[in-house]
Scaffold this motif. Structure first.
Motif, PDB file in Angstrom:
ATOM      1  N   ALA A 352       0.845  -1.201   0.000  1.00 20.92           N
ATOM      2  CA  ALA A 352       0.000   0.000   0.000  1.00 20.92           C
ATOM      3  C   ALA A 352       0.878   1.247   0.000  1.00 20.92           C
ATOM      4  O   ALA A 352       0.448   2.316  -0.439  1.00 20.92           O
ATOM      5  CB  ALA A 352      -0.918  -0.002   1.222  1.00 20.92           C
ATOM      6  N   ASP A 353       2.114   1.099   0.490  1.00 22.63           N
ATOM      7  CA  ASP A 353       3.090   2.176   0.424  1.00 22.63           C
ATOM      8  C   ASP A 353       3.703   2.176  -0.975  1.00 22.63           C
ATOM      9  O   ASP A 353       4.330   1.191  -1.385  1.00 22.63           O
ATOM     10  CB  ASP A 353       4.173   1.960   1.495  1.00 22.63           C
ATOM     11  CG  ASP A 353       5.209   3.068   1.499  1.00 22.63           C
ATOM     12  OD1 ASP A 353       5.114   3.953   2.359  1.00 22.63           O
ATOM     13  OD2 ASP A 353       6.121   3.031   0.641  1.00 22.63           O
ATOM     14  N   VAL A 354       3.532   3.265  -1.701  1.00 24.85           N
ATOM     15  CA  VAL A 354       3.950   3.319  -3.112  1.00 24.85           C
ATOM     16  C   VAL A 354       5.444   3.067  -3.276  1.00 24.85           C
ATOM     17  O   VAL A 354       5.871   2.363  -4.198  1.00 24.85           O
ATOM     18  CB  VAL A 354       3.564   4.688  -3.735  1.00 24.85           C
ATOM     19  CG1 VAL A 354       4.054   4.772  -5.166  1.00 24.85           C
ATOM     20  CG2 VAL A 354       2.057   4.889  -3.681  1.00 24.85           C
ATOM     21  N   VAL A 355       6.245   3.623  -2.381  1.00 20.57           N
ATOM     22  CA  VAL A 355       7.703   3.462  -2.486  1.00 20.57           C
ATOM     23  C   VAL A 355       8.091   1.989  -2.335  1.00 20.57           C
ATOM     24  O   VAL A 355       8.912   1.461  -3.096  1.00 20.57           O
ATOM     25  CB  VAL A 355       8.428   4.327  -1.430  1.00 20.57           C
ATOM     26  CG1 VAL A 355       9.943   4.086  -1.477  1.00 20.57           C
ATOM     27  CG2 VAL A 355       8.120   5.798  -1.643  1.00 20.57           C
ATOM     28  N   ILE A 356       7.494   1.316  -1.350  1.00 21.36           N
ATOM     29  CA  ILE A 356       7.779  -0.110  -1.137  1.00 21.36           C
ATOM     30  C   ILE A 356       7.319  -0.920  -2.345  1.00 21.36           C
ATOM     31  O   ILE A 356       8.031  -1.808  -2.828  1.00 21.36           O
ATOM     32  CB  ILE A 356       7.089  -0.602   0.158  1.00 21.36           C
ATOM     33  CG1 ILE A 356       7.774   0.023   1.384  1.00 21.36           C
ATOM     34  CG2 ILE A 356       7.116  -2.129   0.253  1.00 21.36           C
ATOM     35  CD1 ILE A 356       7.108  -0.291   2.706  1.00 21.36           C
ATOM     36  N   ARG A 357       6.114  -0.611  -2.835  1.00 27.49           N
ATOM     37  CA  ARG A 357       5.576  -1.368  -3.983  1.00 27.49           C
ATOM     38  C   ARG A 357       6.463  -1.210  -5.213  1.00 27.49           C
ATOM     39  O   ARG A 357       6.722  -2.187  -5.928  1.00 27.49           O
ATOM     40  CB  ARG A 357       4.158  -0.891  -4.284  1.00 27.49           C
ATOM     41  CG  ARG A 357       3.453  -1.731  -5.355  1.00 27.49           C
ATOM     42  CD  ARG A 357       2.003  -1.374  -5.482  1.00 27.49           C
ATOM     43  NE  ARG A 357       1.798  -0.072  -6.072  1.00 27.49           N
ATOM     44  CZ  ARG A 357       1.060   0.900  -5.530  1.00 27.49           C
ATOM     45  NH1 ARG A 357       0.472   0.716  -4.375  1.00 27.49           N
ATOM     46  NH2 ARG A 357       0.911   2.065  -6.136  1.00 27.49           N
ATOM     47  N   MET A 358       6.936  -0.004  -5.471  1.00 23.85           N
ATOM     48  CA  MET A 358       7.796   0.221  -6.633  1.00 23.85           C
ATOM     49  C   MET A 358       9.100  -0.564  -6.528  1.00 23.85           C
ATOM     50  O   MET A 358       9.550  -1.181  -7.495  1.00 23.85           O
ATOM     51  CB  MET A 358       8.104   1.723  -6.781  1.00 23.85           C
ATOM     52  CG  MET A 358       6.956   2.539  -7.323  1.00 23.85           C
ATOM     53  SD  MET A 358       7.340   4.302  -7.425  1.00 23.85           S
ATOM     54  CE  MET A 358       8.641   4.299  -8.648  1.00 23.85           C
ATOM     55  N   GLN A 359       9.690  -0.558  -5.308  1.00 20.50           N
ATOM     56  CA  GLN A 359      10.943  -1.295  -5.116  1.00 20.50           C
ATOM     57  C   GLN A 359      10.745  -2.792  -5.324  1.00 20.50           C
ATOM     58  O   GLN A 359      11.560  -3.459  -5.971  1.00 20.50           O
ATOM     59  CB  GLN A 359      11.502  -1.039  -3.704  1.00 20.50           C
ATOM     60  CG  GLN A 359      12.103   0.334  -3.519  1.00 20.50           C
ATOM     61  CD  GLN A 359      12.820   0.462  -2.176  1.00 20.50           C
ATOM     62  OE1 GLN A 359      13.621  -0.376  -1.790  1.00 20.50           O
ATOM     63  NE2 GLN A 359      12.502   1.524  -1.452  1.00 20.50           N
TER      64      GLN A 359
END
Length: 598
Positions: A352-359
């Motif tokens: 749900a955290d965009v930064v985590i999802r992108m990584q």
């Protein structure tokens, strides 16, 4: 003068700050900021009544001054005026409803302080009345304060003290008699607890301390707060979690669970602990075959509710967490599968955290590990492994909210695995496999072609006939992607869905996503010879007209319905007769621009 006062305040020179603010007020008596700044300095000097007076003056200058109510609430709290403090904080929320988080924190602080005071008054009465249980806490703590005893002496004393703590009164007496200072004041206890490589006696001491802290902190938020203010405890918690001693890990997890189970406890952990490595440390316990794995996942699941924890997780994600996570996925047959399934679900929630999802979405090894786990499900069909499979499909769905070159690279492989999973007996897995298909196919025309060759259209029609809101949503989305770019898919749909009975049923759904995609599919398939003619005796014109001229919140519903209606009448002019009867020619004319643009 205001800036000079602020400079003195920052340096901790509150007397000079007050003088400068006072000089400023002599020149500008209605300057709200000078009153609130001076009130803040008075708070630091513990001159609470003066702080309240200044806040009241600030409110005469500006009745909606949030800072004045905030500082006045703090001053009233320090004076034990609990109701007045609450009233100040309620005013903040009335002025600005967006300050709900601040309001909750402030109210919680008032409630905790009031409870702490009442608990201490009650505990003092029990001591004064000579109750044995209350007196024993003080006596045991005095014995533990004896210096230069053996480590076994202190371990035994800590265990006796743990057994004596039965309820809130004993917890309070432990606190008021400086029970928490045992780690700071006793060199033998401190040395044993903080030792890097513990011998048997030091392990026993550490376990005993952890049991004691569980006893004094269970349901007691003031004790929970106080424990985390000790630097040695803060420094040792992550080390104890990753120690190689099962009993120390078990009791450390039990202690941390007391914090993670409620919102205030989680906030204490986030505020006092550096949690950047906790995701990695707790994830390692998936390898445990005992209750430690479940406890670790419970803690992680609770912590993911805190946004600040998610933010801290970003720090070690690519260097520490993802290599460990991919290793766990590739070793799914060997680890605690019940814990692994929960771990995968937690990683999915973190997406749900965009930064985590992108990584994660850009991690090639992570996708390879997910595919390996899916492959192995065909060899291992145990319920626990099925839960891992279900969780990994959910994770993949979340990751597919991103779009990148890695996803495009794996698109054919991912869609191929999902096509194989459509034969699964577990309906939950089938639904998620269709969900992954609906999100991976837009990434690759090659994936669409392979899926169509594999009979995806016929399979989707079969699942759509069976119904189910979620499955229908994913299924019709998958069909809309396939029919958009693939003529074979269009022809397969016409063959599989005789007279478009499935699509017509979906067009009457209350779900706008389903309706919009069903209208799109229908419009795409009308280019197939005979398709429009097969609908002559149906109520398709009425249905499309209703949606084209309707007031759906998603404009694509109207647009797709209008396009389908236009294509229908172009492909089979006899539908115009029905349209004319329904007075729908104006809508048809307005829809022609969509038809021409497509």
């Amino acid at each position: 003068l205001k800036e000079k006062g602020n400079d003195a305040f920052r340096k901790g020179d509150y007397v000079i700050a007050i003088q400068r603010y006072t000089e400023g007020l002599e020149k500008l008596k209605d300057k709200q900021e000078l009153y609130t700044n001076r009130a803040q300095a008075y708070l630091k000097m513990q001159e609470y009544e003066k702080a309240i007076d200044d806040c009241e003056w600030a409110l005469k200058c500006n009745e909606k001054c949030i800072k004045a109510y905030f500082l006045m609430g703090k001053a009233h709290l320090a004076l034990k005026h609990f109701n007045e403090s609450r009233q100040c904080y309620e005013k903040i929320l009335q002025i600005d409803p967006q300050k709900e988080s601040l309001f909750k924190d402030c109210m919680n602080e008032v409630n905790l302080e009031e409870k702490r005071m009442k608990d201490e008054e009650r505990a003092m009465k029990e001591v004064e009345s000579g109750k044995l249980a209350a007196l024993s806490i003080k006596e045991l703590l005095q014995k533990l304060n004896r210096p230069d005893q053996s480590i076994l002496y202190y371990t035994g004393g800590i265990r006796l003290l743990t057994g004596a703590i039965k309820d809130c009164t004993e917890q309070t007496l432990f606190r008021t008699n400086n029970g928490f200072s045992i780690l700071k004041d006793n060199e033998v206890v401190r040395w044993g607890f903080c030792a890097e490589r513990k011998n048997t006696a030091e392990v026993d001491l550490s376990v005993s301390l952890l049991f004691l802290w569980q006893a004094v902190c269970a349901g007691n938020e003031e004790n929970q707060r106080l424990l985390l203010t000790y630097p040695d405890v803060n420094a040792q918690l992550p080390k104890l979690l990753s120690s190689g001693v099962p009993e120390i890990q078990k009791q450390t997890l039990a202690l941390i669970s007391l914090y993670s189970e409620n919102e205030n406890g989680r906030r204490l952990l986030v505020r006092h602990q550096d949690l950047t490595k906790w995701l990695q440390i707790l994830m390692m316990l998936v390898n445990s075959t005992d209750a430690r794995a479940s406890s670790a996942m419970n803690i992680l699941s609770n912590l993911t509710e805190e946004e600040r924890f998610k933010t801290q997780c970003r720090v070690m994600l690519s260097t520490g967490v993802l290599p460990l996570f991919t290793q766990l996925l590739t070793s799914a047959k060997l680890v605690n599968q019940a814990a692994l399934a929960r771990c995968i679900g937690i990683m999915g929630n973190l997406c749900a955290d965009v930064v985590i999802r992108m990584q994660m979405a850009e991690c090639k090894e992570c996708w390879q590990a997910c595919l390996k786990l899916v492959d192995e499900c065909f060899d291992v069909s145990t319920p626990k492994y099925q839960e891992c499979l279900f969780a990994v499909l959910g994770l993949m769905m979340n990751l597919l909210l991103e779009s990148n070159g890695i996803i495009q690279h794996f698109a054919v492989d991912i869609s191929g695995r999902c096509m194989s999973l459509l034969r699964e007996k577990d309906g939950r897995i089938v639904t998620r496999a269709i969900g992954v298909l609906s999100r991976i196919l837009p990434a690759s025309l090659s994936a669409v072609e392979e899926a169509v060759k594999g009979g995806v259209v016929k399979k989707m029609i079969k699942f759509l006939k069976a119904g189910g809101q979620i499955t229908s949503n994913y299924g019709i989305k998958t069909l809309s992607i396939c029919t958009r770019s693939n003529r074979q898919a269009q022809e397969d749909l016409v063959k599989s869905d005789k007279k478009f009975s499935v699509l017509l049923k979906l067009l009457e759904s209350e779900n706008e996503m389903i309706v919009g995609n069903a209208a799109f599919c229908l419009g795409q398939c009308l280019v197939v010879p005979g398709a429009a003619t097969s609908l002559l005796n149906s109520n398709v014109v009425m249905i499309l007209l209703k949606h084209a001229g309707g007031d759906a919140t998603r404009t694509l519903v109207q647009e797709n319905a209008a396009i389908a209606l236009g294509k229908l009448c172009v492909a089979e002019p006899r539908h115009v007769v029905q349209l004319r009867k329904l007075n729908g020619l104006a809508i048809l004319n307005s829809s022609m621009k969509y038809v021409h643009s497509t």
